[in-house]
Design an enzyme around this catalytic site. Structure first.
Site, short mmCIF file in Angstrom:
data_model
loop_
_atom_site.label_atom_id
_atom_site.label_comp_id
_atom_site.label_asym_id
_atom_site.label_seq_id
_atom_site.Cartn_x
_atom_site.Cartn_y
_atom_site.Cartn_z
N GLN A 345 0.82 -1.22 0.00
CA GLN A 345 0.00 0.00 0.00
C GLN A 345 0.86 1.27 0.00
OE1 GLN A 345 -2.51 0.97 3.60
NE2 GLN A 345 -3.96 -0.18 2.36
N THR A 524 2.96 -1.28 6.86
CA THR A 524 3.09 -2.71 7.12
C THR A 524 2.05 -3.49 6.35
OG1 THR A 524 4.02 -2.16 9.28
CG2 THR A 524 3.26 -4.39 9.03
N HIS A 525 1.31 -2.79 5.48
CA HIS A 525 0.21 -3.41 4.74
C HIS A 525 0.68 -4.04 3.43
CE1 HIS A 525 -2.09 -0.04 7.02
NE2 HIS A 525 -1.78 -1.05 7.81
N ILE A 526 1.56 -5.02 3.53
CA ILE A 526 1.90 -5.86 2.39
C ILE A 526 0.84 -6.95 2.29
CG2 ILE A 526 3.53 -7.63 1.64
CD1 ILE A 526 5.77 -5.85 2.29
#
Length: 597
Positions: A345, A524-526
């Site tokens: 993201q 951290t939105h992988i």
């Protein structure tokens, strides 16, 4: 030889949100559940009691995954060499009981209805030629309407703060006018706004936008959740991200799901246990998890259901490493789908304003205590002729401004002196002191946007670098495309317009997106890599996270997402877990081994 334990009904990798929800719901049904957690046990008391130690938690990563044991490699394209991340950068996975659900910011969005039927929606509105070259986006196997009852139940179970914008199709003043229809309002009112958020909101309103306070799983006032015990409202201390909450105002697995699971007597968490593989029999059916125990010996935990419930990339890697005669390329990879649609993201700061002489108390609150505008998220605006698809929300990045790390974020004064390696002015003595005096006088405007899926962006096993056990690291091949660069340029202009209206005394604008680099924090939105779908030819799992070629293996979390909408994913992760568990209880437990439909 591995130490073999008695068989249980369910074994999970990790003890984060989805494992905790599963343990709470299935132990209530009489099943036995064991979670294998690589970190230790952490509780509000005594571990988070006034834990305002920035050096320990932010700088030294007390609650983060140990990358000295297992890291990741990255390359921007298949022709470039991949190198490992040796210190934390682009993302911050958690460790310990509760996982990242302990140290998160607790901003809780529902994705837009059009995020779920993405391919159909965009093709019908703009035509196939408007979609980016090389994209691999596809419709999700679940819709907003499928998940809506589970969103609502999760919000009631745990307590959520926010201003409802769409109740059963009726738009309500003060909330998000673009949200999908909600069947019930938020259980609690929104958190109190910050000064920076209010300054942003006033400017946005003058431009005709409709700002609103962000929804959050931080309690705005006392609330009795599904445990039957009251939890405190927020203190606005500003120690949220990278910290456990000292008063349990912020939702975590420890506040709600884990205590209920433990109360049944049918749940166990084994800490400091590092899962190394999923074992299978000759038919390809999974038989349990192998792990390195805290005693340094190999263990085997047999189970009838295996839940792959770690961080996105941990889930992908475990499936890839679990090879056998029945699964020569890894579990879930019979058709080469494992690793596809890796997304990350967008989070950028296109405009930073300095307001000389003003104070905004940015040490208090977090992102959830600021307003946001949603006019430019997803397909909320007409993309005709813009040359890109997708969008982003805009909000002031103010709050949680701590003494050490945020010194780096203070804008530099205009000087003509020396420059450091990053091209910023090199400041000493009085010039440095003068800049530090502005630590509470600047407001960055952030965009958090879509990361579409492309064929060239994916995960696989690195052929050169290994973890502390000598096993291949996960390799990330990822870079922005022209679509993301145009998206950023468009949103940067919108940020600039709002900043103009906010009236800063100085400002810095960044019209172009920074090159993607794993060494710089992004979010951290992988997501993706084990995507869910309606057909084994285009996905790893079905709509319930059940792996097509190993039906007693279930994948959870954002690894299932076919592409990455521009909002925090935890609401969808938890609601999708509720949705899957409803099917597991009503279908799978009655006919174990069968694919659910």
């Amino acid at each position: 030889m591995a130490i073999e334990h008695p068989e249980v009904d369910v074994v999970t990798m990790g003890a984060g949100f989805t494992a905790a929800i599963t343990a709470q719901q299935l132990t209530a049904e009489g099943l036995s559940v064991v979670s294998l957690e690589k970190g230790g046990a952490k509780w509000t008391w005594p571990d988070f009691a006034h834990n305002h130690d920035e050096l320990r938690f932010t700088s030294r990563h007390e609650l983060l995954h140990e990358i000295e044991k297992e890291s990741w490699t990255w390359r921007p394209d298949p022709a470039a060499p991949a190198l490992p991340m040796r210190q934390y950068g682009a993302f911050h996975p958690g460790t310990n009981m509760g996982g990242a659900g302990t140290h998160w910011s607790a901003v809780m969005w529902r994705f837009l209805p059009s995020d779920y039927d993405w391919l159909t929606h965009h093709t019908e509105r703009y035509g196939p030629d408007a979609l980016p070259e090389g994209h691999s986006n596809q419709d999700w196997p679940v819709s907003y309407d499928d998940l809506e009852p589970h969103f609502t139940q999760f919000e009631i179970d745990t307590g959520m703060s926010g201003q409802t914008g769409n109740l059963n199709g009726q738009l309500l003043e003060g909330g998000n006018p673009f949200e999908g229809p909600r069947s019930q309002p938020y259980p609690l009112p929104p958190l109190a706004p910050t000064r920076a958020g209010s300054r942003f909101a006033e400017a946005a309103e003058r431009l005709g936008l409709r700002p609103f306070l962000q929804p959050s799983s931080i309690l705005s006032q006392g609330y009795t959740d599904m445990t039957g015990k009251p939890r405190s409202g927020c203190l606005y201390c500003g120690y949220c991200t990278r910290y456990g909450c000292e008063v349990d105002a912020k939702l975590s697995p420890q506040t709600t799901f884990l205590p209920l699971a433990f109360d049944t007597g049918r749940y166990e968490i084994r800490t400091h246990c590092y899962v190394t593989g999923i074992e299978t029999d000759n038919t390809g059916r999974a038989t349990g998890l192998t792990y390195l125990g805290r005693d340094g010996r190999e263990h085997f935990q047999p189970a009838r259901i295996i839940l792959v419930s770690g961080y996105t990339m941990s889930n992908v890697r475990l499936l890839m490493l679990s090879r056998s005669n029945a699964h020569p390329d890894g579990i879930g990879n019979a058709r080469g789908q494992l690793g596809r649609n890796a997304t990350h993201q967008i989070l950028q700061l296109p405009s930073i304003g300095m307001f000389e002489g003003e104070r905004f108390n940015t040490f208090m609150g977090n992102t959830a205590t600021t307003h946001a505008v949603y006019e430019y998220v997803g397909d909320n605006f007409d993309h005709t002729g813009l040359g890109f698809v997708g969008g982003a929300q805009i909000f002031p990045y103010a709050g949680e401004r701590l003494p050490i790390g945020n010194v780096e974020g203070i804008p530099h004064a205009a000087t003509t002196g020396e420059e450091n390696a990053d091209g910023d002015p090199r400041e000493w003595g009085q010039a440095f002191k003068d800049r530090m005096r502005n630590w509470d006088s600047f407001i960055p405007l952030a965009i958090q946007g879509d990361s579409l899926a492309y064929e060239q962006n994916r995960f696989d096993l690195d052929p050169n670098f290994t973890d502390f056990l000598g096993r291949p690291l996960l390799r990330i091949t990822f870079d922005w495309t022209d679509n993301e660069r145009r998206l950023h340029a468009f949103l940067a202009e919108r940020c600039s317009e709002i900043m103009d209206e906010m009236g800063p005394t100085e400002r810095t604008d960044q019209p172009e997106i920074e090159d993607y680099n794993i060494g710089r924090y992004q979010t951290t939105h992988i997501q993706g890599g084990c995507i869910a779908g309606d057909d084994p030819g285009n996905s790893v799992t079905n709509r319930y996270g059940q792996v097509w070629d190993a039906p007693n293996v279930f994948v959870t979390g954002a690894a299932l997402f076919p592409q990455n909408p521009g909002a925090n994913p935890t609401t969808t992760v938890t609601a999708w877990m509720y949705y899957a568990l409803e099917a597991i209880k009503s279908q799978y437990l009655r006919n174990p081994g069968e694919l659910m439909s």
